[in-house]
Enzyme design. Structure first.
Site, PDB file in Angstrom:
ATOM      1  N   PRO A 144       0.787  -1.250   0.000  1.00 61.94           N
ATOM      2  CA  PRO A 144       0.000   0.000   0.000  1.00 61.94           C
ATOM      3  C   PRO A 144       0.815   1.294   0.000  1.00 61.94           C
ATOM      4  O   PRO A 144       0.735   2.085   0.930  1.00 61.94           O
ATOM      5  CB  PRO A 144      -0.803  -0.124   1.289  1.00 61.94           C
ATOM      6  CG  PRO A 144       0.081  -0.927   2.197  1.00 61.94           C
ATOM      7  CD  PRO A 144       0.814  -1.897   1.315  1.00 61.94           C
ATOM      8  N   CYS A 145       1.569   1.542  -1.068  1.00 63.63           N
ATOM      9  CA  CYS A 145       2.325   2.796  -1.118  1.00 63.63           C
ATOM     10  C   CYS A 145       1.392   4.003  -1.194  1.00 63.63           C
ATOM     11  O   CYS A 145       1.794   5.118  -0.893  1.00 63.63           O
ATOM     12  CB  CYS A 145       3.316   2.787  -2.275  1.00 63.63           C
ATOM     13  SG  CYS A 145       2.575   2.503  -3.876  1.00 63.63           S
TER      14      CYS A 145
END
Length: 182
Positions: A144-145
């Site tokens: 989840p950047c």
């Protein structure tokens, strides 16, 4: 490791546009925004960079390709807050550490700063390096950047574009309270 294996891919529609997944028999190698036709030349150079000899094969039925598409669709339906597809990471040790940190320290419905991620890795000074590795994240959405923002709370760089980052965060924020109750 068998360097003459195949790399399987397919593209699928999401509420944020088309995404393409690339996998081999060990796991998912990449999840990117865009149609596979737009991605193929970047996949070729990515393969060369990692000395992968495998041929690219369109295969929507491949186990990991299919599982990724399914899990991402469930995510967009608001029915999934974490992913279980096996990730097959090609990157430097440092990049892999950063991607792993994102999985552990940036939970669904929350945001973290680059500084938080660096601190979680016991490298508080490595903020720029952490940022660089986050920008190279090959697993859009799953790693989840999009949950990493500037310490001033500003949305900064995102491979899919800031509008997508904003939408993902709003979406997770909306569903966060729901998933808490499940």
């Amino acid at each position: 490791m068998n360097h003459h294996s195949f790399l399987y891919y397919d593209s699928f529609e999401t509420p944020l546009g088309v995404m393409t997944v690339l996998a081999n028999d060990e796991g998912v190698c990449r999840i990117d925004y865009g149609h596979h036709e737009e991605r193929l030349s970047s996949y070729q150079s990515w393969k060369r960079k990692h000395f992968l000899k495998g041929e690219l094969v369109y295969d929507p039925e491949h186990t990991y390709v299919k599982q990724t598409m399914l899990e991402i669709m469930e995510y967009f339906e608001g029915n999934r807050s974490e992913f279980h597809v096996p990730l097959n990471c090609y990157g430097t040790d440092f990049q892999r550490q950063v991607w792993r940190a994102l999985l552990h320290y940036a939970p669904y419905g929350e945001t973290r700063s680059y500084k938080d991620i660096a601190a979680s890795m016991h490298s508080p000074k490595a903020i720029r390096a952490v940022g660089g590795a986050i920008n190279q994240n090959p697993f859009s959405i799953v790693v989840p950047c999009h949950r990493v923002i500037g310490s001033n709370g500003k949305l900064v760089g995102y491979a899919g574009g800031l509008d997508k980052k904003q939408k993902l965060l709003e979406f997770e924020n909306e569903h966060h309270t729901v998933t808490q109750q499940l």
